[in-house]
Design a protein around this motif. Structure first.
Motif, PDB file in Angstrom:
ATOM      1  N   VAL A   1      -7.379   2.953   3.135  1.00  0.00           N
ATOM      2  CA  VAL A   1      -7.143   2.351   1.763  1.00  0.00           C
ATOM      3  C   VAL A   1      -7.100   0.629   1.687  1.00  0.00           C
ATOM      4  O   VAL A   1      -7.767   0.177   0.927  1.00  0.00           O
TER       5      VAL A   1
ATOM      6  N   LEU B   1      -6.524  -4.514  -9.717  1.00  0.00           N
ATOM      7  CA  LEU B   1      -7.794  -4.474  -8.903  1.00  0.00           C
ATOM      8  C   LEU B   1      -8.900  -4.759  -9.274  1.00  0.00           C
ATOM      9  O   LEU B   1     -10.027  -5.434  -8.726  1.00  0.00           O
TER      10      LEU B   1
ATOM     11  N   LYS C   1     -10.761  -0.415   1.691  1.00  0.00           N
ATOM     12  CA  LYS C   1     -11.152  -0.130   0.284  1.00  0.00           C
ATOM     13  C   LYS C   1     -10.463  -1.387  -0.820  1.00  0.00           C
ATOM     14  O   LYS C   1     -11.242  -1.605  -1.578  1.00  0.00           O
ATOM     15  N   ALA C   2      -9.266  -1.295  -0.800  1.00  0.00           N
ATOM     16  CA  ALA C   2      -8.609  -2.265  -1.768  1.00  0.00           C
ATOM     17  C   ALA C   2      -8.629  -3.715  -1.569  1.00  0.00           C
ATOM     18  O   ALA C   2      -8.972  -4.452  -2.336  1.00  0.00           O
TER      19      ALA C   2
ATOM     20  N   LEU D   1       0.933  -1.153   0.005  1.00  0.00           N
ATOM     21  CA  LEU D   1       0.104   0.266   0.045  1.00  0.00           C
ATOM     22  C   LEU D   1       0.777   1.448  -0.001  1.00  0.00           C
ATOM     23  O   LEU D   1       0.516   2.388  -0.702  1.00  0.00           O
TER      24      LEU D   1
END
Length: 190
Positions: free
Chosen positions: A28, A143, A31-32, A14
């Motif tokens: 983050v 992603l 979300k990821a 990240l």
């Protein structure tokens, strides 16, 4: 070679996107990778301290709310590069609902199906979130591939839930007659 656990490697991965505080990394990460890889606040802060101690990241001065922003060092980039080329381990499904299903003969059917319906709502929301995110034109191809997996996984779980009442009706027993799952092999593995 730098031995990294998956949490530490996730943090390093990240941080390739730029410097961030532990709080920002948690946001983050949610979300990821949040739908398939859980990072707790305590894990992130413990790993940030350990990674800084090992020289894989550096922390700046504390900002607002005493948040320290971290960035990768060259050693951190190298450690991540060594970690990412290693074959990933196999997955392990840890789904508490499955434990309720395995021992479901000890519950009345209404209670068990209530558990399933509660989980159905969660899986529908996740599937819909994946669909929404995949409909956006932007996004990293890696992603997007991960989001597509998530959508298909949720669709498979929902299809299984649709089939579950018929599967359970076929093998219905009363609560008092429910046997424990059969143990097979050495060590009592299911």
């Amino acid at each position: 070679m730098h031995n990294l656990n998956s949490t530490a490697a996730t943090i390093l991965g990240l941080l390739h996107g730029g410097e961030a505080s532990g709080y920002e990394l948690l946001a983050v990460a949610e979300k990821a990778v949040g739908a398939f890889w859980t990072l707790t606040r305590s894990q992130v802060y413990r790993e940030l301290t350990a990674l800084a101690h090992r020289g894989l990241i550096t922390g700046g001065d504390a900002g607002p709310r005493t948040r320290v922003r971290y960035q990768l060092t060259d050693a951190g980039r190298e450690a991540f590069a060594q970690w990412i080329v290693q074959p990933p381990g196999t997955e392990q499904i840890r789904y508490p609902l499955l434990l309720s299903i395995v021992f479901g003969g000890h519950l009345d059917k209404g209670t068990l199906m209530g558990f399933v319906e509660g989980h159905r709502v969660i899986h529908q929301e996740r599937r819909d979130d994946y669909r929404t995110r995949l409909a956006l034109p932007e996004g990293d191809a890696h992603l997007r591939a991960t989001l597509a997996f998530g959508q298909r996984y949720e669709e498979a779980v929902l299809a299984w839930m649709d089939d579950l009442p018929a599967m359970l009706d076929a093998a219905e027993t009363t609560v008092h007659e429910a046997p424990a799952p059969a143990l097979e092999g050495r060590g009592g593995r299911l």
